[in-house]
Design a protein around this motif. Structure first.
Motif, PDB file in Angstrom:
ATOM      1  N   GLN A 142      12.487  52.348  28.678  1.00 19.70           N
ATOM      2  CA  GLN A 142      12.301  53.753  28.988  1.00 19.70           C
ATOM      3  C   GLN A 142      11.964  53.946  30.465  1.00 19.70           C
ATOM      4  N   LYS A 143      12.689  54.850  31.125  1.00 21.03           N
ATOM      5  CA  LYS A 143      12.459  55.177  32.537  1.00 21.03           C
ATOM      6  C   LYS A 143      11.511  56.375  32.645  1.00 21.03           C
ATOM      7  N   ASN A 144      11.785  57.413  31.847  1.00 15.34           N
ATOM      8  CA  ASN A 144      10.939  58.604  31.788  1.00 15.34           C
ATOM      9  C   ASN A 144      11.126  59.249  30.421  1.00 15.34           C
ATOM     10  N   ALA A 145      10.696  60.479  30.261  1.00 16.55           N
ATOM     11  CA  ALA A 145      10.715  61.116  28.937  1.00 16.55           C
ATOM     12  C   ALA A 145      12.100  61.236  28.325  1.00 16.55           C
ATOM     13  N   ASP A 198      11.282  61.579  23.451  1.00 19.71           N
ATOM     14  CA  ASP A 198      11.147  60.389  24.269  1.00 19.71           C
ATOM     15  C   ASP A 198      11.353  59.078  23.532  1.00 19.71           C
TER      16      ASP A 198
END
Length: 149
Positions: free
Chosen positions: A95-98, A23
């Motif tokens: 960052q949007k997700n992992a 991430d």
């Protein structure tokens, strides 16, 4: 049966740790030219205190028989005629997700064009799919960046 459960649990934990390790894109990355397949540069990506990522060129990797540009001649201000070495090419990425990042821009120092950008990280965290586009994501191009260890 206990050994099987333990093995399954261990496998799940290792899988989860690789997802969580993937991430963070901070570090040094080798950009691969989508047209020639050769390495172009080493880019150092850093994260600021607000969670915004930026990347600058820390080393130019010329391909055999090619002399790379030294300055960003066709770039918009404030990058116009700036040395490519040390140039910030990735800016505003969040960052949007992992495994995904968005909201940033990427500068192509060879053409001087600035594109909207998205990043998708591989499951092992060692590759980025950098997508630069104008308007809609369909109208763009992608590069692979490989984590430099």
């Amino acid at each position: 049966m206990k050994k099987m459960k333990l093995a399954l649990l261990t496998g799940l934990m290792l899988s989860a740790s690789s997802i969580f390790a993937a991430d963070d894109i901070a570090g040094t990355w080798r950009s691969i030219d989508d047209k020639t397949g050769f390495s172009k540069a080493l880019i150092e990506i850093k994260k600021d205190g607000k969670g915004v990522y930026t990347g600058k060129i820390i080393k130019i990797l010329p391909r055999p028989g090619y002399t790379p540009k030294t300055h960003c001649q066709d770039c918009p201000a404030p990058y116009k005629n700036a040395p490519i070495l040390g140039l910030t090419v990735l800016d505003g990425m969040k960052q949007k997700n992992a495994t995904e990042y968005e909201g940033g821009t990427i500068l192509d120092p060879l053409t001087g064009k600035v594109y909207k950008s998205k990043i998708k990280v591989s499951s092992n965290g060692n590759r980025l799919r950098m997508r630069g586009y104008v308007g809609v994501e369909v109208f763009g191009r992608s590069q692979t960046w490989i984590r430099n260890k």
